[in-house]
Motif scaffolding. Structure first.
Motif, PDB file in Angstrom:
ATOM      1  N   GLN A 146       0.831  -1.204   0.000  1.00 19.21           N
ATOM      2  CA  GLN A 146       0.000   0.000   0.000  1.00 19.21           C
ATOM      3  C   GLN A 146       0.871   1.261   0.000  1.00 19.21           C
ATOM      4  N   SER A 189      -6.122  -3.338  -8.037  1.00 22.75           N
ATOM      5  CA  SER A 189      -6.795  -4.641  -8.035  1.00 22.75           C
ATOM      6  C   SER A 189      -6.067  -5.628  -7.128  1.00 22.75           C
ATOM      7  N   GLN A 192      -6.692  -4.773  -3.514  1.00 21.78           N
ATOM      8  CA  GLN A 192      -8.038  -5.176  -3.114  1.00 21.78           C
ATOM      9  C   GLN A 192      -8.097  -6.680  -2.810  1.00 21.78           C
ATOM     10  N   ASN A 193      -7.449  -7.471  -3.671  1.00 23.30           N
ATOM     11  CA  ASN A 193      -7.403  -8.923  -3.441  1.00 23.30           C
ATOM     12  C   ASN A 193      -6.625  -9.258  -2.167  1.00 23.30           C
TER      13      ASN A 193
END
Length: 313
Positions: A146, A189, A192-193
């Motif tokens: 992140q 993506s 998020q996973n």
């Protein structure tokens, strides 16, 4: 020996103060005076009375351990001090079942339950710790990814803003920014996973935590039940008792944890039937507490036997 147990707040069991059983003996001084003069000349006879079947000890098993316990003194002394007869012995051995043995059996069942729950607690705690470590590693990885995404996004936004200020990006710069945008979308993506997987581990961890707490509560409830029996009913148990009065001589067995304890208490009470007093050696059969682990009399018992029966070897 029984122990008072502490409840647990983690998966570690803490054992508390040691509980000790006590022998109890009535005044038999007149009998002992008599035995001091006659013991060496004549064996004390004993017969087996009633063995309450609730002790879960068969008649054969009960008779064998009574006989073997008496013979311990004969073997130890090298002569016949105690002699078994079919009936009307000088001493009659009786097994009396009451709340003491009932409580002991309950404690035995609770001890098994506590041992089992301890194994379950340790297994659940180990699984919880493993999932917690996995979650922490996954969380650190997610946070690192992140942070990298935030840096890349800030760099991309700065380059886009710079291009806008110049009135637009050149063809090569535009292609690079477009490729970076696609890469950032892929990172979103992936994050998020990764977050979904992290939350899945967290849910498992919370479930395990709830299971562990439930097992701790159940275990502590059993501990309190156990301590209640130890504290209220077994504080000063009399496992056995030798009684000599106008009706005759009796050895009463009220309670035992295992066959070794039973043998020791029978030997102890047979010792009193022979006229022996308590000795100061905690390991001896004739010590006032049934706290030792020896299966037969020792030198302290021999000294007391020699005092009562002069010349016994």
């Amino acid at each position: 020996m029984r122990k008072v147990l502490d409840t647990i707040v983690t998966a570690t069991l803490i054992f508390g103060s040691i509980f000790i059983y006590y022998y109890y003996d009535e005044a038999v001084s007149f009998t002992r005076v008599l035995l001091q003069t006659e013991l060496c000349a004549k064996a004390v006879t004993f017969s087996i009375g009633t063995i309450d079947p609730r002790f879960k000890l068969s008649k054969t098993e009960g008779e064998k351990i009574i006989t073997d316990s008496a013979l311990k003194w004969n073997t130890f002394a090298g002569k016949e001090l105690l002699k078994q007869v079919e009936s009307n012995g000088n001493v009659v051995v009786e097994f009396v079942y009451d709340s003491r043995q009932e409580a002991t059996e309950k404690l035995g069942s609770l001890e098994y339950k506590l041992d089992t729950s301890k194994v379950g607690l340790l297994a659940t705690k180990s699984l919880y710790d493993s999932h917690k470590a996995t979650y922490q590693r996954a969380q650190l990885s997610y946070e690192a990814h992140q942070d990298s995404f935030k840096i890349a996004l800030a760099s991309y936004n700065t380059r886009v803003e710079t291009a806008h200020k110049r009135g637009g990006a050149q063809r090569g710069e535009y292609q690079a920014l477009s490729a970076e945008s696609v890469k950032l979308q892929g990172s979103v993506s992936a994050l998020q996973n990764e977050l979904a997987a992290l939350n899945g581990i967290l849910r498992q961890l919370n479930t395990l935590g709830a299971t562990l707490n439930g097992e701790v509560i159940a275990h502590n409830t059993t501990v309190r039940t156990y301590n209640g029996i130890v504290g209220e009913e077994l504080r000063e148990f009399e496992e056995g008792q030798y009684v000599s009065d106008k009706s005759g001589q009796k050895i009463y067995v009220y309670q035992y944890e295992d066959l070794l304890k039973l043998s020791r208490v029978l030997q102890h009470e047979f010792g009193h039937a022979l006229g022996l007093d308590h000795v100061t050696d905690p390991k001896a059969i004739m010590y006032f507490q049934n706290s030792g682990s020896a299966s037969s009399p020792n030198s302290a018992d021999l000294a007391e036997l020699a005092r009562v029966c002069k010349g016994t070897k």
